[in-house]
Design a protein around this motif. Structure first.
Motif, PDB file in Angstrom:
ATOM      1  N   LEU A 294      35.680  36.118  48.505  1.00 11.18           N
ATOM      2  CA  LEU A 294      36.825  35.621  48.108  1.00 11.18           C
ATOM      3  C   LEU A 294      36.749  34.807  46.855  1.00 11.18           C
ATOM      4  N   PHE A 295      37.431  35.486  45.700  1.00 13.30           N
ATOM      5  CA  PHE A 295      37.375  34.343  44.717  1.00 13.30           C
ATOM      6  C   PHE A 295      38.841  34.048  44.340  1.00 13.30           C
ATOM      7  N   ALA A 296      39.152  33.145  43.334  1.00 15.47           N
ATOM      8  CA  ALA A 296      40.213  32.565  42.865  1.00 15.47           C
ATOM      9  C   ALA A 296      40.065  32.704  41.443  1.00 15.47           C
ATOM     10  N   VAL A 297      41.034  33.204  40.662  1.00 18.85           N
ATOM     11  CA  VAL A 297      41.055  32.968  39.161  1.00 18.85           C
ATOM     12  C   VAL A 297      42.303  32.774  38.637  1.00 18.85           C
ATOM     13  N   LYS A 298      42.280  32.300  37.552  1.00 18.20           N
ATOM     14  CA  LYS A 298      43.719  31.699  36.555  1.00 18.20           C
ATOM     15  C   LYS A 298      43.815  32.744  35.760  1.00 18.20           C
ATOM     16  N   SER A 299      45.035  33.470  35.626  1.00 22.45           N
ATOM     17  CA  SER A 299      45.106  34.424  34.687  1.00 22.45           C
ATOM     18  C   SER A 299      46.566  34.606  34.485  1.00 22.45           C
ATOM     19  N   SER A 300      46.856  35.039  33.173  1.00 18.33           N
ATOM     20  CA  SER A 300      48.422  35.364  32.694  1.00 18.33           C
ATOM     21  C   SER A 300      48.701  36.879  33.022  1.00 18.33           C
ATOM     22  N   LEU A 301      47.690  37.711  33.446  1.00 19.55           N
ATOM     23  CA  LEU A 301      47.940  38.791  33.929  1.00 19.55           C
ATOM     24  C   LEU A 301      48.533  39.016  35.310  1.00 19.55           C
ATOM     25  N   SER A 302      49.040  40.110  35.656  1.00 17.48           N
ATOM     26  CA  SER A 302      49.835  40.425  36.834  1.00 17.48           C
ATOM     27  C   SER A 302      48.697  40.811  37.968  1.00 17.48           C
ATOM     28  N   ALA A 303      49.230  40.708  39.171  1.00 24.00           N
ATOM     29  CA  ALA A 303      47.881  41.115  40.149  1.00 24.00           C
ATOM     30  C   ALA A 303      47.558  42.627  40.036  1.00 24.00           C
ATOM     31  N   LYS A 304      48.706  43.693  39.873  1.00 23.26           N
ATOM     32  CA  LYS A 304      48.268  44.824  39.514  1.00 23.26           C
ATOM     33  C   LYS A 304      47.252  45.025  38.264  1.00 23.26           C
ATOM     34  N   GLU A 305      47.517  44.248  37.119  1.00 22.69           N
ATOM     35  CA  GLU A 305      46.572  44.433  36.144  1.00 22.69           C
ATOM     36  C   GLU A 305      45.107  43.758  36.485  1.00 22.69           C
ATOM     37  N   ILE A 306      44.992  43.054  37.228  1.00 26.86           N
ATOM     38  CA  ILE A 306      43.790  42.319  37.817  1.00 26.86           C
ATOM     39  C   ILE A 306      43.175  43.258  38.834  1.00 26.86           C
ATOM     40  N   ARG A 307      43.777  43.827  39.638  1.00 24.29           N
ATOM     41  CA  ARG A 307      43.337  44.959  40.529  1.00 24.29           C
ATOM     42  C   ARG A 307      42.993  45.954  39.786  1.00 24.29           C
ATOM     43  N   ASP A 308      43.592  46.729  38.934  1.00 25.39           N
ATOM     44  CA  ASP A 308      43.080  47.739  37.929  1.00 25.39           C
ATOM     45  C   ASP A 308      41.816  47.357  37.218  1.00 25.39           C
ATOM     46  N   ASP A 309      41.583  46.154  36.888  1.00 20.55           N
ATOM     47  CA  ASP A 309      40.546  45.780  36.280  1.00 20.55           C
ATOM     48  C   ASP A 309      39.137  45.756  36.983  1.00 20.55           C
ATOM     49  N   ILE A 310      39.452  45.123  38.109  1.00 21.98           N
ATOM     50  CA  ILE A 310      38.588  44.746  39.217  1.00 21.98           C
ATOM     51  C   ILE A 310      38.073  46.177  39.854  1.00 21.98           C
ATOM     52  N   TRP A 311      38.936  47.027  40.193  1.00 22.38           N
ATOM     53  CA  TRP A 311      38.873  47.986  40.942  1.00 22.38           C
ATOM     54  C   TRP A 311      37.566  49.072  40.433  1.00 22.38           C
ATOM     55  N   GLN A 312      37.213  49.009  39.148  1.00 27.13           N
ATOM     56  CA  GLN A 312      36.300  49.953  38.728  1.00 27.13           C
ATOM     57  C   GLN A 312      34.755  49.452  39.004  1.00 27.13           C
ATOM     58  N   TYR A 313      34.639  48.122  39.458  1.00 30.28           N
ATOM     59  CA  TYR A 313      33.554  47.619  39.791  1.00 30.28           C
ATOM     60  C   TYR A 313      33.239  47.903  41.206  1.00 30.28           C
ATOM     61  N   LEU A 314      34.108  48.466  41.872  1.00 32.58           N
ATOM     62  CA  LEU A 314      33.742  48.767  43.458  1.00 32.58           C
ATOM     63  C   LEU A 314      33.475  50.223  43.813  1.00 32.58           C
TER      64      LEU A 314
END
Length: 87
Positions: free
Chosen positions: A36-56
């Motif tokens: 579990l991580f926490a990040v501060k971002s101006s992106l949406s949850a969907k945008e973060i998901r789409d970015d992170i998903w490629q690493y899984l």
């Protein structure tokens, strides 16, 4: 900017270092528990998901949650101060 919680279950054969580096690239982050991580971002949850998903790898699980108004914790990896200030 919003605070988002990123929780994952990585399927076998994944590269934790690459995933963690991708999460840390958001700049303002905390490693709360093992997956579990926490990040501060101006992106949406969907945008973060789409970015992170490629690493899984296939079969992994991932959820991104915008931080709410109440939280409590015990024995976390990061500092209590980061959580108090950012959650």
């Amino acid at each position: 900017m919003n605070t988002y919680l990123i929780s994952y279950d990585m399927a076998g054969g994944g590269d934790y270092d690459a995933l963690h580096e991708a999460i840390k690239a958001y700049g303002h982050w905390a490693h709360i528990t093992e997956s579990l991580f926490a990040v501060k971002s101006s992106l949406s949850a969907k945008e973060i998901r789409d970015d992170i998903w490629q690493y899984l790898p296939s079969g992994s699980r991932l959820i991104i949650v915008k931080s709410g108004t109440e939280s409590a914790w015990s024995n976390v990896i990061c500092t209590n101060e980061w959580l108090k200030k950012n959650l």
